[in-house]
Write a protein that holds these residues in place. Structure first.
Motif, PDB file in Angstrom:
ATOM      1  N   ARG A   1       0.834  -1.202   0.000  1.00 44.09           N
ATOM      2  CA  ARG A   1       0.000   0.000   0.000  1.00 44.09           C
ATOM      3  C   ARG A   1       0.871   1.256   0.000  1.00 44.09           C
ATOM      4  O   ARG A   1       0.622   2.215  -0.744  1.00 44.09           O
ATOM      5  N   ALA A   2       1.926   1.240   0.812  1.00 37.96           N
ATOM      6  CA  ALA A   2       2.826   2.393   0.865  1.00 37.96           C
ATOM      7  C   ALA A   2       3.548   2.594  -0.460  1.00 37.96           C
ATOM      8  O   ALA A   2       3.692   3.725  -0.948  1.00 37.96           O
TER       9      ALA A   2
ATOM     10  N   MET B   1       7.365   3.602   3.150  1.00 36.20           N
ATOM     11  CA  MET B   1       6.744   3.217   4.416  1.00 36.20           C
ATOM     12  C   MET B   1       6.728   4.379   5.413  1.00 36.20           C
ATOM     13  O   MET B   1       5.800   4.505   6.208  1.00 36.20           O
ATOM     14  N   LEU B   2       7.727   5.242   5.372  1.00 30.90           N
ATOM     15  CA  LEU B   2       7.742   6.392   6.265  1.00 30.90           C
ATOM     16  C   LEU B   2       6.555   7.318   6.014  1.00 30.90           C
ATOM     17  O   LEU B   2       6.099   8.016   6.929  1.00 30.90           O
ATOM     18  N   GLN B   3       6.041   7.296   4.771  1.00 30.12           N
ATOM     19  CA  GLN B   3       4.909   8.165   4.450  1.00 30.12           C
ATOM     20  C   GLN B   3       3.583   7.645   5.005  1.00 30.12           C
ATOM     21  O   GLN B   3       2.570   8.344   4.963  1.00 30.12           O
TER      22      GLN B   3
ATOM     23  N   PRO C   1       3.131  10.350   8.568  1.00 28.35           N
ATOM     24  CA  PRO C   1       3.932  11.564   8.357  1.00 28.35           C
ATOM     25  C   PRO C   1       4.574  12.062   9.649  1.00 28.35           C
ATOM     26  O   PRO C   1       3.950  12.097  10.715  1.00 28.35           O
ATOM     27  N   GLY C   2       5.856  12.417   9.538  1.00 30.18           N
ATOM     28  CA  GLY C   2       6.599  12.896  10.697  1.00 30.18           C
ATOM     29  C   GLY C   2       7.163  11.809  11.573  1.00 30.18           C
ATOM     30  O   GLY C   2       7.766  12.092  12.608  1.00 30.18           O
TER      31      GLY C   2
ATOM     32  N   ASP D   1       5.974   7.971  16.510  1.00 34.55           N
ATOM     33  CA  ASP D   1       6.044   9.418  16.663  1.00 34.55           C
ATOM     34  C   ASP D   1       7.183   9.719  17.626  1.00 34.55           C
ATOM     35  O   ASP D   1       7.160   9.289  18.786  1.00 34.55           O
ATOM     36  N   PRO D   2       8.201  10.454  17.196  1.00 32.01           N
ATOM     37  CA  PRO D   2       9.354  10.693  18.068  1.00 32.01           C
ATOM     38  C   PRO D   2       9.032  11.506  19.314  1.00 32.01           C
ATOM     39  O   PRO D   2       9.839  11.551  20.251  1.00 32.01           O
TER      40      PRO D   2
END
Length: 471
Positions: free
Chosen positions: A268-269, A337-339, A342-343, A394-395
């Protein structure tokens, strides 16, 4: 609040005299500018940047020796820098020091086509190397996805999508030159295909992550470019079905060049990132190398095995542009995958297990991930038992980091219990240091530490990585 601080380590003072000496030797090729230091103080790991005190751009081995000797006189740490694509915090200057940027040492020193070898400087990237080899009929197959430097790939014992057929950097580095902590230059190995002469120092440096010395030349094995290449993608109802198809393919001896697994969430990503319309289901990507007849035979046999494991929708790609489309999609998976969040930052796992245990390991991992609210896409070089989970967090939420490390620890413990490893290709760096005792035991880690202390008694070479300096 910073939830990604590297392990606490004492930052060493940076002597003004050392900077003066480096300036005298390198002029404008030494920098303490904030932007330059920031570029060299971060990688693709989840850790926050740790900047070096200065950066030196070296052009040859003698210059590397000069930097190392000057740093040694002042007991200042040294960190080698290639392309910054590490995932485990290898580049972070946790004790300060000097980053030696080797990216301008990017020349092919010699090509010995008859012997299928090439000698290169460490800063050359894998794509630059293969471009230089294009007219020889040869290529270098190790492909970690990122356009990493050959020096960095050697230092982390990298592998990637082609490892199932061509092996890893361990099998493909014949020899190297390295500058030790006292500035001494050593050469290991030869261009001969085998040797029984003494300790295997080449293998000692392959995977040492810059903790034993700075690699300045590497001699590599090359391979003939295959006469024919074919690629294919196939979907499965479940991850277990896909992995069983891979296991059967490997166990009957089909010499696939690549076989990659991507789960439905990762597909999907990829679709969103690359504007594709791949079916969102567990998917295998295959590639076959050989003669026209051999490739066709391999492909037909694998298609038959896949069908027996509920595989369907085989999509063939024999034209170069179609193969590129498939593999570009696979190589873009990490950033795709990072998308999904977001963030976010990705805490990546990197276990590798014996091929016979792969299906169980993946199935148990999938069950673990289903208990978590974090997005956790899976990709893997399943042809050699290596797979990755990208745990997206989430950092700014410490509970998510705790959850990610919980999942990661369970995945690693499971792999080790199956006689596998905590890292198949990324290396230890900072992130996986806590797993070294679990995997190797105290006696083996103590032996590694003794080697480090013998070659680098002042702990100047990339300190704070792989294992702690003191027991």
């Amino acid at each position: 609040m910073n939830h990604f601080a590297p392990p606490v380590s004492t930052r060493r003072p940076f002597p003004a005299e050392l900077f003066t000496q480096l300036q005298a030797a390198f002029g404008e090729r030494v920098s303490t500018a904030q932007a330059v230091r920031a570029h060299h103080g971060r990688d693709e790991s989840p850790f926050e940047p740790q900047l070096p005190d200065a950066v030196v751009f070296a052009h040859n081995t003698a210059e590397v020796q000069t930097v190392v000797k000057l740093c040694g006189q002042h007991a200042v740490p040294i960190i080698a820098y290639g392309s910054g694509s590490s995932l485990e915090g290898h580049l972070l200057a946790v004790q300060g020091g000097v980053s030696i940027d080797l990216s301008e040492m990017n020349q092919v020193l010699s090509i010995n086509a008859e012997d299928l070898t090439v000698t290169v400087e460490p800063g050359i990237s894998r794509k630059q190397l293969n471009e230089a080899l294009r007219d020889t009929g040869l290529f270098f197959p190790i492909d970690p996805g990122a356009d990493a430097s050959i020096g960095g790939m050697t230092a982390t014992r990298a592998s990637g999508t082609n490892a199932v057929r061509y092996g890893t950097m361990r099998e493909n580095v014949l020899g190297l030159s390295a500058v030790l902590a006292d500035g001494t230059l050593i050469k290991t190995g030869t261009r001969a295909r085998k040797s029984s002469a003494g300790y295997d120092l080449t293998r000692l440096f392959v995977g040492s992550e810059g903790t034993l010395g700075i690699i300045t030349e590497i001699t590599l094995r090359l391979y003939p470019q295959p006469e024919a290449i074919s690629a294919a993608a196939c979907t499965f109802p479940s991850m277990s079905d896909a992995v069983r198809a891979v296991i059967e393919t490997i166990q009957i001896g089909v010499p696939v060049a690549r076989v990659e697994f991507v789960d439905a969430l990762a597909i999907r990503a990829i679709n969103r990132h690359s504007n594709l319309t791949l079916r969102e289901a567990p998917t295998l990507f295959f590639e076959f190398h050989g003669t026209q007849a051999g490739v066709q035979e391999q492909a037909e046999l694998v298609q038959e095995i896949a069908a027996q494991n509920a595989g369907e929708g085989f999509e063939w790609a024999t034209r170069p542009e179609d193969r590129s489309r498939l593999w570009n999609a696979r190589h873009s998976a990490y950033f795709a995958m990072l998308q999904l969040k977001p963030g976010c930052r990705a805490v990546t796992t990197d276990v590798c297990v014996p091929i016979s245990r792969l299906a169980q390991c993946v199935a148990d991992t999938e069950a673990d991930l289903q208990t978590s609210t974090l997005p956790c896409p899976i990709v893997g070089h399943v042809g050699d038992g290596n797979f990755h989970v990208a745990i997206l967090i989430d950092p700014d939420i410490p509970e998510e980091r705790v959850e990610a490390e919980r999942l990661n620890h369970r995945i690693v413990q499971r792999a080790i219990q199956m006689d596998g490893t905590c890292t198949g290709e990324h290396g230890i760096g900072l992130h996986k240091m806590s797993f070294m005792l679990e995997e190797h035991g105290p006696a083996a880690v103590a032996t590694m530490r003794a080697i480090k202390q013998a070659l680098d008694p002042d702990n100047l070479m990339n300190p704070g990585k792989i294992f702690s300096w003191a027991a």
